[in-house]
Design an enzyme around this catalytic site. Structure first.
Site, mmCIF file in Angstrom:
data_model
loop_
_atom_site.group_PDB
_atom_site.id
_atom_site.type_symbol
_atom_site.label_atom_id
_atom_site.label_comp_id
_atom_site.label_asym_id
_atom_site.label_seq_id
_atom_site.Cartn_x
_atom_site.Cartn_y
_atom_site.Cartn_z
ATOM 1 N N GLU A 279 -5.924 7.576 -9.126
ATOM 2 C CA GLU A 279 -5.014 6.678 -8.300
ATOM 3 C C GLU A 279 -4.221 5.771 -9.220
ATOM 4 O OE1 GLU A 279 -6.405 4.253 -5.085
ATOM 5 O OE2 GLU A 279 -5.949 5.944 -3.643
ATOM 6 N N HIS A 300 -24.767 25.761 -13.522
ATOM 7 C CA HIS A 300 -24.931 27.184 -13.179
ATOM 8 C C HIS A 300 -23.706 27.536 -12.334
ATOM 9 C CE1 HIS A 300 -29.040 27.837 -14.703
ATOM 10 N NE2 HIS A 300 -29.008 26.201 -14.814
ATOM 11 N N LYS A 414 0.209 9.957 5.073
ATOM 12 C CA LYS A 414 0.213 8.989 6.318
ATOM 13 C C LYS A 414 1.307 9.039 6.905
ATOM 14 C CE LYS A 414 -2.808 5.594 3.869
ATOM 15 N NZ LYS A 414 -2.855 4.291 2.995
HETATM 16 O O1 PA5 Z 1 -7.160 2.072 -3.894
HETATM 17 C C1 PA5 Z 1 -6.630 1.862 -2.879
HETATM 18 O O2 PA5 Z 1 -5.912 0.966 -2.560
HETATM 19 C C2 PA5 Z 1 -6.867 2.869 -1.696
HETATM 20 O O3 PA5 Z 1 -7.711 3.944 -2.067
HETATM 21 C C3 PA5 Z 1 -7.892 2.036 -0.857
HETATM 22 O O4 PA5 Z 1 -8.798 1.414 -1.328
HETATM 23 C C4 PA5 Z 1 -8.055 2.713 0.458
HETATM 24 O O5 PA5 Z 1 -7.039 3.222 1.057
HETATM 25 C C5 PA5 Z 1 -8.484 1.713 1.592
HETATM 26 O O6 PA5 Z 1 -7.578 0.667 1.946
HETATM 27 P P1 PA5 Z 1 -8.164 -0.390 2.872
HETATM 28 O O7 PA5 Z 1 -9.049 -1.244 2.084
HETATM 29 O O8 PA5 Z 1 -6.682 -1.187 2.830
HETATM 30 O O9 PA5 Z 1 -8.374 0.077 4.118
#
Ligand code: PA5
Length: 424
Positions: A279, A300, A414
């Site tokens: 990310e 393996h 989303k």
């Molecule tokens: O790194 C990030 O921001 C995302 O992966 C969030 O951690 C994930 O979408 C969860 O988000 P939230 O804590 O707002 O529910």
């Protein structure tokens, strides 16, 4: 008590000189992190977070943990991504599947998965920690609805207030509203710490304290990591060496990094690492693809690909020196399998030879590799490793020229999903 970065098997792929040549750029990235002058500078709260955690807060959480363990047989932790992976990574790293039972909801929407958990918990005393920074993420929001319905069949409203704990934004989002309206106990996720960097905020610390983890040592490790890995000395700072080496490898066409471990308790740690690196770095067509393997299982299956596939991969092993137990290999009179040669030796001796052989074979097969080695799988070393990885991705993200602290790409699915669901 330090982590070690072994770079022997970078030889011929990345020279010390290649790393030294990045000195000026690493220094710019270092200054951008320290002075908050780089991209995404409103999400740099993690850089000095360990040193800002108050000891009194740790004591408060330890007490909360004792109280919850006393009135519950288990806890459900609801969350996804950064609000899930660090918790699971920590617990599995420290003790596999043992310890105070914790069930995870909110990271998938499989009906059977949820059904099985509710069946298992029918006659148990249950507490819940629901974690969402935005407070609006679909998977944990729906998970929380289901969990509330399950709990309402067991408990009164007054009892629910004792059993539901929310971890969310101080002011914004649906979960904040739910917590305030219903009088649920709540903890705040700092505004300037993104989800994937949040394991040392209440996101991680609350459920980990409930599970009985020594959060004091976890934070101590991270504090020492903060001191050690924030030094602008490329010769001494292994965190910056790791960041520079992976960037140099990327520039030479090694576009996939595989984190491999011969210890299965590290599986979720590698999942946490994949989110942190994927990310943070993968933006605008740039970024190293993070993948992971757990050996010997994957030797393996994926072993063939690592040894002989497309040569666009480098590997980082996660190794540990001392394990908490020994397991001697039995002698057999007939020795039909020929393994009496290792009879009496600890199984980990053989595991370590497998690691050494793999690192050498992959290197010879054209996969440069490094090893991050820690002394033990304890809270202290994990805290240190968390900071190591966070700091390294800040540096390497800036080397790549991206904003390592946003994640615009995760919005695309989303939007389409909400359109399909008819949600505004
Ligand atoms: O790194 C990030 O921001 C995302 O992966 C969030 O951690 C994930 O979408 C969860 O988000 P939230 O804590 O707002 O529910």
């Amino acid at each position: 008590m330090s982590l070690i970065l072994d770079r022997e098997y970078l030889k011929g792929f990345v020279a010390n000189e290649d790393i030294r040549n990045l000195q000026a750029r690493v220094e710019t990235a270092h200054n951008d992190l320290n002075h908050k002058t780089g991209k995404g500078n409103d999400f740099l709260g993690w850089t000095d977070l360990p040193s800002k955690i108050q000891d009194g807060f740790i004591v408060e959480l330890e007490q909360l943990g004792k109280d919850v363990r006393q009135n519950s047989d288990c806890v459900i932790s609801i969350g996804i991504g950064g609000s899930y992976l660090g918790i699971r990574a920590t617990l599995e790293f420290l003790r596999g599947k043992d310890g105070f039972p914790i069930f995870y909801i909110g990271h998938n929407m499989s009906v059977d998965y949820h059904y099985r958990i509710f069946e298992q918990l029918k006659n148990k005393r249950v507490s819940v920690v629901v974690i969402s920074k935005s407070g609006t993420t679909t998977e944990p929001a729906l998970g929380f609805r289901l969990v509330k319905q399950f709990l309402k069949e067991k408990y009164s409203e007054a009892e629910l207030k004792k059993r539901i704990i929310c971890v969310t934004d101080e002011k914004k989002g649906a979960l904040r509203k739910i917590a305030d309206k219903n009088g649920y106990r709540s903890f705040v996720i700092p505004d300037d710490v993104g989800g994937r960097f949040s394991v040392l905020t209440p996101v991680g610390l609350v459920p980990l304290a409930i599970a009985g983890v020594d959060i004091c040592s976890l934070v101590k490790g991270a504090r020492d990591g903060q001191k050690e890995y924030s030094l602008m000395d490329l010769d001494k700072n292994i965190c910056y060496q790791y960041a520079a080496a992976r960037y140099a490898l990327y520039k030479k066409g090694k576009v996939i990094e595989v984190t491999s471990s011969f210890y299965d308790n590290m599986q979720y740690l590698t999942e946490w690492w994949k989110q942190l690196y994927g990310e943070s770095e993968a933006k605008g067509g740039e970024g190293i693809f993070p993948a992971s393997l757990i050996m010997s299982t994957d030797l393996h299956s994926m072993g063939q690909l690592m040894q002989d596939g497309m040569r666009n991969v480098f590997e980082t092993f996660l190794d540990v020196e001392q394990l908490s137990h020994c397991l001697a290999i039995p002698q057999e009179q007939e020795d039909l399998d020929g393994f009496n040669i290792v009879a009496g030796k600890d199984l980990d001796y053989v595991n370590k030879q497998a690691y050494k052989a793999t690192a050498a074979a992959h290197f010879e097969g054209g996969v440069p590799n490094m090893t991050i080695r820690m002394e033990k799988c304890d809270e202290y070393h994990l805290g240190k490793l968390y900071y190591f990885y966070e700091r390294a991705v800040g540096i390497s993200g800036y080397l790549l020229g991206v904003n390592p602290f946003d994640q615009p790409g995760v919005e695309a699915y989303k939007k389409k999903m909400f359109a399909l669901l008819g949600k505004k």
